[in-house]
Motif scaffolding. Sequence first.
Motif, short mmCIF file in Angstrom:
data_model
loop_
_atom_site.label_atom_id
_atom_site.label_comp_id
_atom_site.label_asym_id
_atom_site.label_seq_id
_atom_site.Cartn_x
_atom_site.Cartn_y
_atom_site.Cartn_z
N LEU A 1 32.22 33.45 -46.41
CA LEU A 1 31.83 34.80 -46.00
C LEU A 1 30.34 35.00 -46.23
N THR A 2 29.92 34.45 -47.34
CA THR A 2 28.47 34.59 -47.62
C THR A 2 27.65 33.86 -46.57
N GLU B 1 28.58 33.16 -43.51
CA GLU B 1 28.66 33.87 -42.22
C GLU B 1 27.70 35.06 -42.20
N ARG B 2 27.68 35.74 -43.32
CA ARG B 2 26.79 36.90 -43.36
C ARG B 2 25.32 36.43 -43.20
N GLU B 3 25.01 35.35 -43.92
CA GLU B 3 23.65 34.85 -43.83
C GLU B 3 23.36 34.36 -42.43
N GLN C 1 24.72 35.44 -39.69
CA GLN C 1 24.53 36.62 -38.84
C GLN C 1 23.13 37.22 -39.05
#
Length: 301
Positions: free
Chosen positions: A19-20, A22-24, A26
């Motif tokens: 998740l981290t 993916e956030r990064e 994005q």
Amino acid sequence: METQAAEEPVRTKMESLRLTCEREIQIHQQKIDSYASSFRNSLQSIKSRAQQTAQNQGKLGELKAKLREAEDDMVKALAVKTRKEAKRMAIMDSIAAQRARVEELKRSVQVQSAKRDQYAAIISQHSLALAASEEKSNKDVECRSETQEAILWYNRVLGFHVEAGHGVKFTFKNINSRNPNEEYSLTVRYANDTYTLLDCDPHLNDTKELIYELNKTNGLFKFVRIMREKFQEAATQGFLPQLTNHQELSTISTSAPVLSMSSDRSESSATKNDDQVLHEEGSRPSKKAYYLRGSKPLSWR
């Protein structure tokens, strides 16, 4: 079960990491998109600026061409202005020269006017002097005419003439009534302020006293008259009968022309003229006519 329990934190951890990530991703994708959009915008802006620059360069070329034309026109205008300025300066110099010439001509005119007035005054003075001279000349002509008439009478009646040489010789005729052409003469010399009787023909007595009186009074004409009287006395004593001195003098005085030199003043002035002739001590001028007060010669010897 223990295996599942041990795998559960790992999965959680892995999910958290996913998740981290993916956030990064994005975030990075957004940044990339932002960067790409910004790049596209910048590229579009650069293109538009390039086009604007190209247009500006074209305009700049046109402006440069116009500027060159303007510079050429300015050079031509400056050349025309320079020529006009040079012409104006030449005209100003010519005007200044003409003004100086006019001033010089004015001064020359003033000087010429002053000279004209001066010459007019001189001509006027000369005209007056000429008129006075003409009047005096007319009087002198009249006086000379009268003197000449008197001289002719004395030459005719008395036979008197004067000759200048080594002294002044006075000669008389018409002394002896029996021989009117017989000459009686005396020669007087003036030197060193002293009169000397050089010769007396015929010889007369008492001449020393008469010469002494002559040197004392300087009356030469009176001396000559007295000597003529002495000649008359000698002729009277030698040839009788004849007119007495008083009778002859009376006859002469009544018929002789009137002369302006009969006064003592005239005798003195005439004596001065004689003295000028007699004063040439030791000189032997050529025989010449003796003049009496500017008149014609008494006789030529």
